[in-house]
Design a protein around this motif. Sequence first.
Motif, PDB file in Angstrom:
ATOM      1  N   ASP A  39       0.805  -1.209   0.000  1.00  0.00           N
ATOM      2  CA  ASP A  39       0.000   0.000   0.000  1.00  0.00           C
ATOM      3  C   ASP A  39       0.849   1.274   0.000  1.00  0.00           C
ATOM      4  OD1 ASP A  39      -2.338  -1.510   0.084  1.00  0.00           O
ATOM      5  OD2 ASP A  39      -2.295  -1.615   2.271  1.00  0.00           O
ATOM      6  N   PHE A  40       2.162   1.133  -0.046  1.00  0.00           N
ATOM      7  CA  PHE A  40       3.056   2.287   0.017  1.00  0.00           C
ATOM      8  C   PHE A  40       2.959   3.089  -1.267  1.00  0.00           C
ATOM      9  CE2 PHE A  40       7.249   4.305  -0.547  1.00  0.00           C
ATOM     10  CZ  PHE A  40       7.256   5.094   0.584  1.00  0.00           C
ATOM     11  N   ASP A  41       2.678   4.369  -1.140  1.00  0.00           N
ATOM     12  CA  ASP A  41       2.587   5.264  -2.298  1.00  0.00           C
ATOM     13  C   ASP A  41       3.799   6.187  -2.274  1.00  0.00           C
ATOM     14  OD1 ASP A  41       2.018   7.126  -4.265  1.00  0.00           O
ATOM     15  OD2 ASP A  41      -0.033   7.500  -3.582  1.00  0.00           O
ATOM     16  N   PHE A  42       4.810   5.835  -3.042  1.00  0.00           N
ATOM     17  CA  PHE A  42       6.057   6.590  -3.058  1.00  0.00           C
ATOM     18  C   PHE A  42       5.833   8.035  -3.475  1.00  0.00           C
ATOM     19  CE2 PHE A  42       9.865   8.192  -5.172  1.00  0.00           C
ATOM     20  CZ  PHE A  42      10.794   8.043  -4.154  1.00  0.00           C
ATOM     21  N   GLY A  43       5.041   8.233  -4.511  1.00  0.00           N
ATOM     22  CA  GLY A  43       4.801   9.587  -5.011  1.00  0.00           C
ATOM     23  C   GLY A  43       4.165  10.459  -3.946  1.00  0.00           C
ATOM     24  N   GLN A  44       3.148   9.950  -3.258  1.00  0.00           N
ATOM     25  CA  GLN A  44       2.475  10.724  -2.215  1.00  0.00           C
ATOM     26  C   GLN A  44       3.418  10.993  -1.052  1.00  0.00           C
ATOM     27  OE1 GLN A  44      -0.588  12.221  -2.331  1.00  0.00           O
ATOM     28  NE2 GLN A  44       0.183  13.214  -0.486  1.00  0.00           N
ATOM     29  N   THR A  45       4.210   9.999  -0.683  1.00  0.00           N
ATOM     30  CA  THR A  45       5.171  10.186   0.407  1.00  0.00           C
ATOM     31  C   THR A  45       6.179  11.257   0.045  1.00  0.00           C
ATOM     32  OG1 THR A  45       4.898   7.888   1.096  1.00  0.00           O
ATOM     33  CG2 THR A  45       6.892   9.012   1.838  1.00  0.00           C
ATOM     34  N   LEU A  46       6.655  11.248  -1.185  1.00  0.00           N
ATOM     35  CA  LEU A  46       7.605  12.259  -1.639  1.00  0.00           C
ATOM     36  C   LEU A  46       6.970  13.645  -1.629  1.00  0.00           C
ATOM     37  CD1 LEU A  46      10.515  12.472  -2.562  1.00  0.00           C
ATOM     38  CD2 LEU A  46       9.729  12.177  -4.905  1.00  0.00           C
ATOM     39  N   ARG A  47       5.701  13.747  -2.063  1.00  0.00           N
ATOM     40  CA  ARG A  47       5.001  15.035  -2.032  1.00  0.00           C
ATOM     41  C   ARG A  47       4.852  15.529  -0.593  1.00  0.00           C
ATOM     42  NH1 ARG A  47       2.551  12.531  -6.358  1.00  0.00           N
ATOM     43  NH2 ARG A  47       0.929  11.555  -5.112  1.00  0.00           N
ATOM     44  N   ASP A  48       4.499  14.623   0.324  1.00  0.00           N
ATOM     45  CA  ASP A  48       4.362  14.992   1.742  1.00  0.00           C
ATOM     46  C   ASP A  48       5.682  15.500   2.314  1.00  0.00           C
ATOM     47  OD1 ASP A  48       1.725  14.175   1.587  1.00  0.00           O
ATOM     48  OD2 ASP A  48       2.063  12.252   2.608  1.00  0.00           O
ATOM     49  N   ILE A  49       6.758  14.806   2.002  1.00  0.00           N
ATOM     50  CA  ILE A  49       8.080  15.224   2.472  1.00  0.00           C
ATOM     51  C   ILE A  49       8.429  16.596   1.899  1.00  0.00           C
ATOM     52  CG2 ILE A  49      10.554  14.738   2.301  1.00  0.00           C
ATOM     53  CD1 ILE A  49       9.787  11.732   2.491  1.00  0.00           C
ATOM     54  N   HIS A  50       8.144  16.799   0.618  1.00  0.00           N
ATOM     55  CA  HIS A  50       8.447  18.071  -0.036  1.00  0.00           C
ATOM     56  C   HIS A  50       7.658  19.210   0.607  1.00  0.00           C
ATOM     57  CE1 HIS A  50       8.239  21.169  -3.241  1.00  0.00           C
ATOM     58  NE2 HIS A  50       9.513  20.862  -3.322  1.00  0.00           N
ATOM     59  N   MET A  51       6.380  18.974   0.906  1.00  0.00           N
ATOM     60  CA  MET A  51       5.563  20.001   1.551  1.00  0.00           C
ATOM     61  C   MET A  51       6.091  20.311   2.949  1.00  0.00           C
ATOM     62  SD  MET A  51       1.699  19.000   0.297  1.00  0.00           S
ATOM     63  CE  MET A  51       1.004  19.832   1.699  1.00  0.00           C
ATOM     64  N   GLY A  52       6.469  19.286   3.693  1.00  0.00           N
ATOM     65  CA  GLY A  52       7.029  19.491   5.022  1.00  0.00           C
ATOM     66  C   GLY A  52       8.325  20.271   4.964  1.00  0.00           C
ATOM     67  N   LEU A  53       9.160  19.960   3.984  1.00  0.00           N
ATOM     68  CA  LEU A  53      10.429  20.669   3.816  1.00  0.00           C
ATOM     69  C   LEU A  53      10.184  22.127   3.445  1.00  0.00           C
ATOM     70  CD1 LEU A  53      13.496  20.651   3.735  1.00  0.00           C
ATOM     71  CD2 LEU A  53      13.359  19.860   1.362  1.00  0.00           C
TER      72      LEU A  53
END
Length: 76
Positions: A39-53
Amino acid sequence: MQDVPGLCKVVSRADIEAADWSLTPGRYVGVAPAEADEDFDFGQTLRDIHMGLADLNREAVELAAKIQENFEELGI
């Protein structure tokens, strides 16, 4: 006894002798296999990390400006 990948392994004296009598765990235990998360969504995780950064970068700029302002008030 039972081997547990990445944690423990039962070896014989012959195995230890073949490893030049080394008792370093890494020679025998190895690394546990990675668990796949379907269920891991790499794209969404990367977007979340980018927003947090981006949020942290904005906060860093604000804090740097506040620090500079404080130094100026102190005459430094």
